[in-house]
Design a protein around this motif. Structure first.
Motif, PDB file in Angstrom:
ATOM      1  N   PRO A 238      46.671  17.857  -6.117  1.00 19.58           N
ATOM      2  CA  PRO A 238      45.448  18.337  -5.455  1.00 19.58           C
ATOM      3  C   PRO A 238      45.670  18.743  -3.997  1.00 19.58           C
ATOM      4  O   PRO A 238      44.986  19.635  -3.492  1.00 19.58           O
ATOM      5  CB  PRO A 238      44.489  17.142  -5.559  1.00 19.58           C
ATOM      6  N   ALA A 239      46.623  18.090  -3.335  1.00 11.66           N
ATOM      7  CA  ALA A 239      46.899  18.438  -1.936  1.00 11.66           C
ATOM      8  C   ALA A 239      47.388  19.879  -1.801  1.00 11.66           C
ATOM      9  O   ALA A 239      47.288  20.472  -0.721  1.00 11.66           O
ATOM     10  CB  ALA A 239      47.925  17.479  -1.341  1.00 11.66           C
TER      11      ALA A 239
ATOM     12  N   GLN B 152      36.169  25.249  10.881  1.00 11.89           N
ATOM     13  CA  GLN B 152      36.891  26.205  11.707  1.00 11.89           C
ATOM     14  C   GLN B 152      35.935  26.883  12.698  1.00 11.89           C
ATOM     15  O   GLN B 152      36.233  27.015  13.891  1.00 11.89           O
ATOM     16  CB  GLN B 152      37.521  27.268  10.807  1.00 11.89           C
TER      17      GLN B 152
ATOM     18  N   LEU C 209      45.020  26.843   0.746  1.00  7.01           N
ATOM     19  CA  LEU C 209      43.935  27.298   1.622  1.00  7.01           C
ATOM     20  C   LEU C 209      44.473  27.693   3.003  1.00  7.01           C
ATOM     21  O   LEU C 209      44.022  28.660   3.608  1.00  7.01           O
ATOM     22  CB  LEU C 209      42.907  26.171   1.765  1.00  7.01           C
ATOM     23  N   ASP C 210      45.454  26.930   3.483  1.00  9.42           N
ATOM     24  CA  ASP C 210      46.027  27.189   4.808  1.00  9.42           C
ATOM     25  C   ASP C 210      47.146  28.216   4.775  1.00  9.42           C
ATOM     26  O   ASP C 210      47.737  28.502   5.824  1.00  9.42           O
ATOM     27  CB  ASP C 210      46.579  25.871   5.389  1.00  9.42           C
TER      28      ASP C 210
ATOM     29  N   GLU D  64      36.661  22.583  -6.962  1.00  5.55           N
ATOM     30  CA  GLU D  64      37.143  21.779  -5.841  1.00  5.55           C
ATOM     31  C   GLU D  64      37.638  22.678  -4.713  1.00  5.55           C
ATOM     32  O   GLU D  64      37.384  22.426  -3.537  1.00  5.55           O
ATOM     33  CB  GLU D  64      38.269  20.835  -6.284  1.00  5.55           C
TER      34      GLU D  64
ATOM     35  N   GLU E 131      50.061  27.852   3.401  1.00  4.78           N
ATOM     36  CA  GLU E 131      51.308  27.136   3.712  1.00  4.78           C
ATOM     37  C   GLU E 131      52.191  26.904   2.481  1.00  4.78           C
ATOM     38  O   GLU E 131      53.214  26.242   2.589  1.00  4.78           O
ATOM     39  CB  GLU E 131      50.951  25.775   4.351  1.00  4.78           C
TER      40      GLU E 131
ATOM     41  N   HIS F  29      36.040  24.007   5.026  1.00  8.94           N
ATOM     42  CA  HIS F  29      37.058  24.463   5.976  1.00  8.94           C
ATOM     43  C   HIS F  29      36.510  25.575   6.872  1.00  8.94           C
ATOM     44  O   HIS F  29      36.717  25.551   8.096  1.00  8.94           O
ATOM     45  CB  HIS F  29      38.277  24.957   5.188  1.00  8.94           C
TER      46      HIS F  29
ATOM     47  N   SER G 297      44.783  22.330  -0.649  1.00  9.85           N
ATOM     48  CA  SER G 297      44.624  22.326   0.796  1.00  9.85           C
ATOM     49  C   SER G 297      45.696  23.196   1.453  1.00  9.85           C
ATOM     50  O   SER G 297      45.408  24.000   2.337  1.00  9.85           O
ATOM     51  CB  SER G 297      44.711  20.872   1.284  1.00  9.85           C
ATOM     52  N   ALA G 298      46.946  23.065   0.983  1.00 16.97           N
ATOM     53  CA  ALA G 298      48.037  23.861   1.540  1.00 16.97           C
ATOM     54  C   ALA G 298      47.868  25.336   1.180  1.00 16.97           C
ATOM     55  O   ALA G 298      48.163  26.220   1.990  1.00 16.97           O
ATOM     56  CB  ALA G 298      49.377  23.337   1.019  1.00 16.97           C
TER      57      ALA G 298
END
Lengths: 160, 129
Positions: free
Chosen positions: B6-7, B50, B13-14, B38, B16, B46, B10-11
């Motif tokens: 799941p992390a 931001q 989204l960024d 999710e 990364e 986010h 997040s990455a």
């Protein structure tokens, strides 16, 4: 690195630096002082900069340390309000947006607070955050994900 | 596709994630409604955070001209001191070679050098204020 190159690279970062310092110190004047000090201190320590690593991460580590020094000097805890500071004692709908966010971040653990401040106020990449916090880049990703979940829960709880 | 963490949403989204893994996550989001929901929730939060954080930004009044300048000023002051010492040495040599008139001339030159150095230091300090 020559002085001219240093100021050329540093100048575009000052706005974000001010935002980050303000989120940490809750005071615009203290934030400005911290950024000024960090700019001079970075130049004094330019020999410690490794050009193979991100400059922004190296310099924000200096700024972060400067902010922590100022916090200690004022004997301020992250969630407390300062006299004349920008942060209210309680979150309300009327304050500027950034104070809502800082207030909510202040309810989290220190590790989560720091990584959220570096991501949102300093606008650092994972590699730059890793440089500042001296942790692996993979840890940044995991910790940021958990911090975001915690922040979302905190904001839902306070219905901000 | 490798097991999903799941992390990684997040990455992703960024921006990364490595390109190949990012493409795998995109395919996952297309096929998995729970992951898509999710991610949408994360992306919305986010964007809000931001936007909030950006309102804290301001342009600080930072003096960058002081960076590097003290080294140049020290060079100027050092050059002045070296010039003064050279003058003293030259004066010593002249004293041993010439008569009283020359001695007076040398002393006047030394006095002039001291006054000029002092004016220079005062000017530098005034500039630093």
């Amino acid at each position: 690195m020559e002085a001219r190159e240093y100021t050329r690279v540093l100048e575009p970062l000052l706005g974000q630096a001010a935002a980050y310092a303000r989120a940490l110190l809750h005071n615009k004047h203290d934030a400005e002082d911290a950024v000024q000090d960090a700019a001079l201190r970075g130049w004094q320590r330019i020999d410690t900069f490794d050009a193979r690593r991100p400059f922004k991460g190296w310099w924000f580590a200096i700024l972060r340390n400067r902010c922590i020094d100022l916090q200690r000097r004022k004997k301020m805890r992250a969630a407390d309000r300062l006299d004349g500071g920008d942060l209210p004692e309680h979150a309300t709908q009327e304050q500027p947006d950034w104070t809502h966010l800082v207030w909510a971040i202040g309810t989290l653990s220190e590790a989560h607070r720091e990584i959220l401040r570096l991501r949102y106020f300093a606008d650092l990449s994972y590699a730059e955050i890793a440089e500042v916090l001296t942790i692996p880049t993979s840890t940044v990703g995991t910790r940021l994900y958990v911090a975001r979940k915690a922040l979302a829960a905190a904001m839902r709880k306070d219905d901000i | 596709m490798n097991p999903f963490d799941p992390a990684e949403l997040s990455a992703y989204l960024d921006g990364e994630l490595p390109a190949e893994r990012a493409h795998e996550i995109e395919r996952l989001l297309e096929s998995d409604p729970a992951a898509r929901a999710e991610f949408a929730s994360l992306a919305k939060a986010h964007a809000g955070w931001q936007a909030s954080a950006r309102t804290a930004a301001f342009q600080p009044a930072v003096n960058l001209r002081a960076i590097g300048a003290p080294r140049e000023r020290r060079l100027t002051t050092s050059a002045g001191i070296v010039a003064f010492i050279i003058l003293l040495v030259v004066a010593q040599v002249i004293l041993r070679v010439f008569d009283a008139l020359a001695l007076v001339l040398v002393l006047e030159c030394i006095a002039l050098a001291v006054v000029l150095a002092g004016v220079g230091v005062l000017a530098l300090r005034w500039d630093q204020r």
